[in-house]
Design an enzyme around this catalytic site. Sequence first.
Site, PDB file in Angstrom:
ATOM      1  N   PHE B 246     -29.484  21.421  13.963  1.00 13.79           N
ATOM      2  CA  PHE B 246     -28.118  21.951  14.036  1.00 13.79           C
ATOM      3  C   PHE B 246     -27.237  21.260  15.070  1.00 13.79           C
ATOM      4  O   PHE B 246     -26.245  21.813  15.514  1.00 13.79           O
ATOM      5  CB  PHE B 246     -28.148  23.468  14.294  1.00 13.79           C
ATOM      6  CG  PHE B 246     -29.051  24.229  13.366  1.00 13.79           C
ATOM      7  CD1 PHE B 246     -28.794  24.262  12.005  1.00 13.79           C
ATOM      8  CD2 PHE B 246     -30.181  24.880  13.838  1.00 13.79           C
ATOM      9  CE1 PHE B 246     -29.635  24.932  11.139  1.00 13.79           C
ATOM     10  CE2 PHE B 246     -31.033  25.554  12.971  1.00 13.79           C
ATOM     11  CZ  PHE B 246     -30.756  25.580  11.619  1.00 13.79           C
ATOM     12  N   GLY B 472     -35.107  20.254   7.810  1.00 18.98           N
ATOM     13  CA  GLY B 472     -35.307  21.507   7.097  1.00 18.98           C
ATOM     14  C   GLY B 472     -34.361  21.645   5.919  1.00 18.98           C
ATOM     15  O   GLY B 472     -34.422  22.607   5.151  1.00 18.98           O
ATOM     16  N   THR B 473     -33.507  20.643   5.745  1.00 18.64           N
ATOM     17  CA  THR B 473     -32.456  20.726   4.729  1.00 18.64           C
ATOM     18  C   THR B 473     -32.963  20.431   3.324  1.00 18.64           C
ATOM     19  O   THR B 473     -32.345  20.823   2.346  1.00 18.64           O
ATOM     20  CB  THR B 473     -31.366  19.690   5.042  1.00 18.64           C
ATOM     21  OG1 THR B 473     -32.002  18.395   5.098  1.00 18.64           O
ATOM     22  CG2 THR B 473     -30.714  19.962   6.373  1.00 18.64           C
ATOM     23  N   ILE B 595     -23.883  17.884  -6.616  1.00 18.34           N
ATOM     24  CA  ILE B 595     -25.001  18.568  -5.977  1.00 18.34           C
ATOM     25  C   ILE B 595     -26.299  17.917  -6.441  1.00 18.34           C
ATOM     26  O   ILE B 595     -26.627  17.925  -7.627  1.00 18.34           O
ATOM     27  CB  ILE B 595     -24.973  20.072  -6.320  1.00 18.34           C
ATOM     28  CG1 ILE B 595     -23.660  20.700  -5.825  1.00 18.34           C
ATOM     29  CG2 ILE B 595     -26.189  20.776  -5.733  1.00 18.34           C
ATOM     30  CD1 ILE B 595     -23.332  20.490  -4.361  1.00 18.34           C
ATOM     31  N   ASN B 597     -29.539  18.627  -5.366  1.00 15.27           N
ATOM     32  CA  ASN B 597     -30.618  19.592  -5.593  1.00 15.27           C
ATOM     33  C   ASN B 597     -30.053  21.003  -5.459  1.00 15.27           C
ATOM     34  O   ASN B 597     -29.847  21.493  -4.347  1.00 15.27           O
ATOM     35  CB  ASN B 597     -31.752  19.362  -4.579  1.00 15.27           C
ATOM     36  CG  ASN B 597     -32.951  20.256  -4.858  1.00 15.27           C
ATOM     37  OD1 ASN B 597     -32.881  21.203  -5.650  1.00 15.27           O
ATOM     38  ND2 ASN B 597     -34.057  19.960  -4.202  1.00 15.27           N
ATOM     39  N   LYS B 666     -20.350  14.811  -1.604  1.00 12.00           N
ATOM     40  CA  LYS B 666     -19.423  15.029  -0.489  1.00 12.00           C
ATOM     41  C   LYS B 666     -20.161  15.486   0.772  1.00 12.00           C
ATOM     42  O   LYS B 666     -19.892  15.022   1.861  1.00 12.00           O
ATOM     43  CB  LYS B 666     -18.380  16.084  -0.858  1.00 12.00           C
ATOM     44  CG  LYS B 666     -17.231  15.578  -1.706  1.00 12.00           C
ATOM     45  CD  LYS B 666     -16.200  16.678  -1.863  1.00 12.00           C
ATOM     46  CE  LYS B 666     -14.898  16.176  -2.442  1.00 12.00           C
ATOM     47  NZ  LYS B 666     -13.909  17.267  -2.498  1.00 12.00           N
ATOM     48  N   GLY B 667     -21.086  16.421   0.641  1.00 10.63           N
ATOM     49  CA  GLY B 667     -21.793  16.932   1.818  1.00 10.63           C
ATOM     50  C   GLY B 667     -21.736  18.442   1.875  1.00 10.63           C
ATOM     51  O   GLY B 667     -20.697  19.047   1.613  1.00 10.63           O
ATOM     52  N   GLU B 670     -22.532  21.743   6.490  1.00 10.27           N
ATOM     53  CA  GLU B 670     -21.814  22.566   7.464  1.00 10.27           C
ATOM     54  C   GLU B 670     -20.718  23.442   6.867  1.00 10.27           C
ATOM     55  O   GLU B 670     -20.299  24.416   7.486  1.00 10.27           O
ATOM     56  CB  GLU B 670     -21.241  21.650   8.558  1.00 10.27           C
ATOM     57  CG  GLU B 670     -22.350  21.090   9.415  1.00 10.27           C
ATOM     58  CD  GLU B 670     -21.984  19.802  10.141  1.00 10.27           C
ATOM     59  OE1 GLU B 670     -21.700  19.895  11.332  1.00 10.27           O
ATOM     60  OE2 GLU B 670     -22.004  18.727   9.530  1.00 10.27           O
TER      61      GLU B 670
END
Lengths: 336, 720
Positions: B246, B472-473, B595, B597, B666-667, B670
């Site tokens: 994080f 962990g992502t 996306i 996954n 894109k991401g 967060e």
Amino acid sequence: MREFGYQKVLDVPDAVAALGADPDARFLGGGTNLVDLMKSGVERPARLVDVRDLPLDRIEPTPGGGLRIGATVTNSDLAAHPDVRRRYPALAQAVLAGASGQLRNMATVGGNLLQRTRCGYFTDVTKACNKRNPGSGCPAVEGEHRNAALFGASRHCVAVHPSDMGVALAAFDAVVHYETADGPGGTPREGELALDAFYLPVGDTPHLETALPPGALITGVTLPPAPVAAHSRYRKVRERASYAFAIGSLTAALDVEDGIVRDARLAFGAVASRPWRARAAERALIGGPADGDAYAAAADAELAAAETLRDNAYKVPLMRNLVVAQLTELEQEARR
Amino acid sequence: MTTAPTAPTPPAATTTGAVGTARSRVEGVEKVTGSARYASELPFTDLAHGWMVLSTVARGRVHAIDTESALAMPGVLTVVHHGNAPRVNTDYVGQLGPADPTLGVFQSDRIPHVGWPVALVVAETSEQAREAAEALDVTYETQPHDTAFHADRPGTYTPENAEVSKGDVEAELAASAVVVDARYTTPEQHHSAMEPHAATARWDAGRLELVDSNQGSMWVADELAKLFSLDLSAVRVRSEHVGGAFGSKGVRPHHVAAVMAATELQRPVRVALTRRQVFAITGYRSPTAQRVRLGAEPDGRLRAFEHVAQCSTSTVREFIENSALYGRVLYEADAHRTVNTVTRLDIPTPTFLRAPGEAPGSFAVESALDELAERLGIDPIALRVRNEPDVGPVSGLPFAGRNLLACYEEGARRFGWAGRDPRPRTRREGRWLLGTGVAACAFPSGVAPSTASVTAEADGTYTVRITAADVGTGARTALTQIAADELGTTPERVRVRIADSDFGPAWVSGGSMGTRSWGWAVIAASRELRERVALLTDIPAEGVTARVNTADLVASLAQKERYSYGAQFAEAAVDVTTGEVRVRRLLGVFDAGRIVNPLTTRSQLVGGMTWGISMALHEEAVRDQETGGHVGADFAGYHFAANADVPVIEADWLGEVDPDDPIGIKGVGEIGIVGTAAAIANAVWHATGVRHRDLPIRPDRVLLAEGDAQAPDRGDRTDA
């Protein structure tokens, strides 16, 4: 972390003999509080005497409708016991309001009574704290004290007792049984303390928390018969929905007949160094009308003695609102 | 071989459809069965254990350290401190900017804040090291300290390039029909990763090796090389499994201390931190004090948008929580002014924490928008739609895909927003007052150069190597899917090896840019490999490897406003007699690109939104002004949402692709926490009629506000 000795005992005479008068030894129950405190350096025992397997894990009825609860009964077993749930529902609710399933499977009744405050100054050995290090001062009085006591505190300590279970025990006049090794020839000797007398006043000795004699082992708790307890509730307010200590909690029991309060019990949690039996509120209630104004007046009778600090005054309306809400609910429940 | 292609990568000849299909983590079984080993669990022969000793005073100097008594204790091997530590170089620029002076561990006797490392005690066992560390007698010369943060404190200043404006804000405010002028605060927040930091350092055949828990093994390797004046090739850092980061798992003092001790003892040395030490020395999010001024026409069109956001930092490093960035892209206005300011205090240096800037900034801005909607009598979504820009409101740059309006629309439909009674305090259920709230969210969508190599093995499988980090992502799994599609094979035939600095430079797990940055490199290397393998009749025993760095590809991207967006909806229940606030429902609809996954993406978004609940209702590190240190720095004292606090949470996405990215990513790392706290606070207002402008919305605040609200002179408005 200090190296420590470990010894398991299987009966009470061995337990009290093993601990003896050694101030550096501690009984180990579920370890859910003591082991944490050892890791953080707050407790530094040289020896642990593991009493978890003592034959004190029974809950038995007493003549007249009370219960005797063994000291090594786990929180989970206590909360699940049918007699507890029927005769003292607030006790089962209080236990279930605390900690997590895993912790409740380990924690014991005896240990619960002896758990230490979670005041952030007490649990941090780099800070001053009169309870941990007598004479070092109480930074909470001026510092972080949002969860500090309303009743019975002193300038030497404003910490609150963390137990939920104890708040129900206080309401129901629990008696704590113990044994020491100071009978003839070091034999066990039994003693008992009413919960009111079990916890010592804070005064200028906040490090002295209970009236248990040195080396005493808690063997059990007796709940005397109390018909009013069958109509009881525990309500806990905390900063998240579970797994947090109370910022205010309440055990309330109410017996109403023809609109008049025949009997009532009230005990507050997270407002004092001990579970706080609200006797002034009970006196105001009993014999009077069962209505919202009377409940509010009863709460005010107790809270008149509250002494607030800069950041904990919110607990006064919190406890007042809790008392009114819980008594109202109990009264409505009784009418159904 | 490293090549640097300049043309955009064409799509793969054949795809297996792995990208876009839900897959559980490739290392999932290892993790849930406990066979996955984390940094502090890996065995080493002759391992010694270090324990950090941290300053208990907030300002001053180390007067003396009684090392003799400590060295006489059982098992103690050495005590490293400023009197005997090797010198390190802190005059360099690393991957993420200039060196952090906090890494100058044991370089002087100066104490700039509580928790500053003063010694490392090393012993044969962890218990012995801890006992000796806690017994170590350190005496200090103390100086008066100041750790109190509050709005507009004297000494607050505007750092370079921290103010952006267009137009005349004062004039537009004066000409506005309605003005909202409100102040908001957020507290000090901590990363609280499940796995505390741990590093083991050792010298192996002339190379420094670290087994670590970090979010960028090359980042850590590069900084350690610079700190200890080593050639980068003489440093190897690995970080196989990471239990959350994080933003806190960059280079930290325990790395430096572990290397010093391993060098002195010529033994492997492990330094693992306790939870309290994690609170003390691994960074945190600065508290903020923010002021938002909005001026609008009666129809809701913004004439003026101003956001001034103050944060704090240490006396050793200027780290800015850029809360005021948030509004620069979200809302059109005739005049715009956004400023970050900072106050230097005797406190540890803050750092990146999930959605740095955007998380606190969105709380203030999205709350203020709600206040404006209330004043104007306009629906909060309609108000936002009215101020939706066509190009960057300040930059004038085009957007690289902005589908925020579709997020509102889809979110409103699924949440049941239509027909909402805007009046506060009108819904009750038993002891609970109920309300709903909405907020927008945005977070930059970036990409950074990375190097990947892909090997076609003789047995028909493929091995990908990249210094990615899976904190962990699910990054390892996403890269497996991306490689499989580009190589025209199945994920089962692709082995992705990550988190080893020997694999070359790569972006860190940060900025919501990991999967996009690494994925691009994996695609480019896979394409290169396909082209080379196409020319061969069979694969040699040693395999065929292509290695690509994406620096030129990334540099060729046109300048645009690149963001992920979303709309967050919340329903809250409030018992104003006890102050309890419970979130009943959360819905987030995101425009977050393609996306890779859906399974792990949903976890990321739901996890972020859960963080938003914690930010709104629970999280707050408390600093005792007397000592300058934390009170209750553990998980009994520092609360975040428990399972029972997390209600029905739904996260979904539009699935629009970013046209400038080879995969369309894109991401998602967060965006989930951005705006959530504002949506909840807006729902609390709708439930109770009381604005909560200070986070967290604690029971005592709700109770006291209720008391104020009942008083004749209501104190809950600070509007002009």
